[in-house]
Design a protein around this motif. Structure first.
Motif, short mmCIF file in Angstrom:
data_model
loop_
_atom_site.label_atom_id
_atom_site.label_comp_id
_atom_site.label_asym_id
_atom_site.label_seq_id
_atom_site.Cartn_x
_atom_site.Cartn_y
_atom_site.Cartn_z
N GLN A 271 -17.16 52.49 -1.65
CA GLN A 271 -17.76 53.63 -2.36
C GLN A 271 -17.88 53.24 -3.82
OE1 GLN A 271 -16.07 57.58 -1.72
NE2 GLN A 271 -16.42 58.09 -3.86
N GLY A 302 -16.42 58.38 6.94
CA GLY A 302 -15.00 58.06 7.00
C GLY A 302 -14.47 57.68 5.62
N SER A 303 -13.26 57.23 5.56
CA SER A 303 -12.64 56.85 4.30
C SER A 303 -13.04 55.43 3.93
CB SER A 303 -11.11 56.94 4.40
OG SER A 303 -10.71 58.26 4.72
N ASP A 305 -12.76 51.67 2.36
CA ASP A 305 -11.64 50.75 2.15
C ASP A 305 -11.36 50.55 0.67
OD1 ASP A 305 -11.23 50.06 4.95
OD2 ASP A 305 -13.17 49.07 4.82
N GLY A 338 -7.86 50.64 -4.28
CA GLY A 338 -7.77 50.10 -2.93
C GLY A 338 -7.38 48.63 -2.98
#
Length: 357
Positions: A271, A302-303, A305, A338
């Protein structure tokens, strides 16, 4: 008084109460009893008397048991990506501590073993891991026991099991890099970041050396500032500046270079939060986790990474190849939330865009 009353009630209702109050504890177990909230000395083996209503009890198995640490992806010192797990054998030596200190004994020990395994293996290269698995297992056993002895638990054996080598070692991360002089500001780095930083500066020195072709090049070494991209002058032609594409145009240019080969190299979802010159933020996604990959406006399904934050100008330099991901991160232009190792894999996307152009 309460204990006496309950004991008296149990005698009055005997033998019915005996059916519930008498428990048989085998030799390999101990029973831990909390009477009105206070822990008692371990009971057993043999017959144990429990007082109804005020006693809460828990059995503790003293036999040697085992669990496995699920295989997880690790990056070794020489850049190899491996899937490594472990088998751990343990036993409880103090039943009181095992009940008092930890709620879920096996889960806590498994997490401790996994963390110790990860910290140890990332400091070793692939050959050391393959050839010295028994010695590494003994080292892990000592490290795990240092933590678990206070829980009343002792680890008897740790056996590493390598599932697969997902990526071979990167030869350019070992050998000659050991002689690269320390770089100011990099002394505290270790693990994967230290390897990448050393690789980054070794390329910089190699580029500087290739530009000095005169016999006296040793006396006049040319240095390159990788943070302020050496290719920046190429952005201007004949005194007129070339217009850089906007963030939307850049993300549109990303889509044609996406492929299954690129997804297999990167294997992550990103993202990207971009700070526009107007002071607002715009969000994009680059999904290189499955299929042929996708890119577009908004957040990924979804989330993600990794979440990246940077200015539009820095994104332009990054995707045009004028700024390397590691340089952007070390200079503070790129903020990473992350896994940093996955964030630096964006360089594969930049290489693909260069080839496409």
């Amino acid at each position: 008084i309460i204990t006496s009353l309950v004991f008296l009630l149990m005698i009055v209702t005997f033998p019915i109460s005996g059916w519930f109050a008498l428990k048989i504890v085998p030799t390999y177990e101990r029973m831990i009893i909390f009477r009105l909230g206070r822990i008692q000395a371990p009971k057993g083996p043999g017959m144990v008397l429990l007082l109804p209503f005020i006693d809460h009890w828990q059995r503790v198995d003293l036999r040697t048991r085992a669990f496995n640490v699920p295989p997880c992806k690790l990056t070794s010192k020489d850049g190899a990506v491996i899937s490594m797990g472990a088998d751990v054998q343990f036993r409880v030596w103090d039943p009181v501590l095992s009940v008092m200190m930890v709620k879920d004994l096996i889960a806590a020990t498994r997490m401790t073993a996994q963390n110790a395994m990860t910290k140890t293996l990332v400091k070793k290269n692939l050959r050391e891991i393959q050839m010295e698995k028994m010695r590494i297992g003994e080292q892990l056993l000592l490290e795990i026991n240092d933590m678990t002895k206070s829980w009343g638990l002792e680890v008897d054996r740790v056996e590493l099991s390598m599932e697969a080598v997902l990526q071979p070692p990167q030869e350019n991360l070992v050998g000659p890099l050991a002689t690269v002089p320390p770089v100011p500001g990099m002394e505290g780095l270790d693990g994967t970041i230290q390897q990448l930083a050393a690789h980054f500066f070794s390329n910089t020195l190699a580029l500087a050396g290739s530009r000095t072709g005169a016999p006296d090049a040793a006396d006049s070494m040319e240095t390159v500032n990788e943070v302020e991209s050496p290719t920046a002058p190429l952005l201007t032609t004949a005194g007129s500046a070339r217009r850089k594409p906007s963030a939307d145009e850049l993300l549109s240019a990303v889509e044609p270079v996406l492929s299954e080969a690129l997804v297999s190299q990167v294997g992550a979802s990103y993202q990207v939060n971009i700070a526009l010159p107007s002071g607002t933020w715009s969000t994009y996604f680059i999904d290189l986790s499955s299929g042929s990959g996708r890119a577009g406006h908004g957040v990924p399904e979804g989330s993600p990474d990794v979440i990246l934050e940077l200015a539009e100008k820095d994104l332009q330099d990054l995707l045009l190849g004028d700024l390397r991901p590691l340089s952007a991160y070390m200079s503070g232009k790129l903020q990473v939330k992350g896994d940093l190792h996955l964030a630096l894999k964006l360089e594969e996307l930049v290489k693909a865009m260069k080839l496409y152009r």
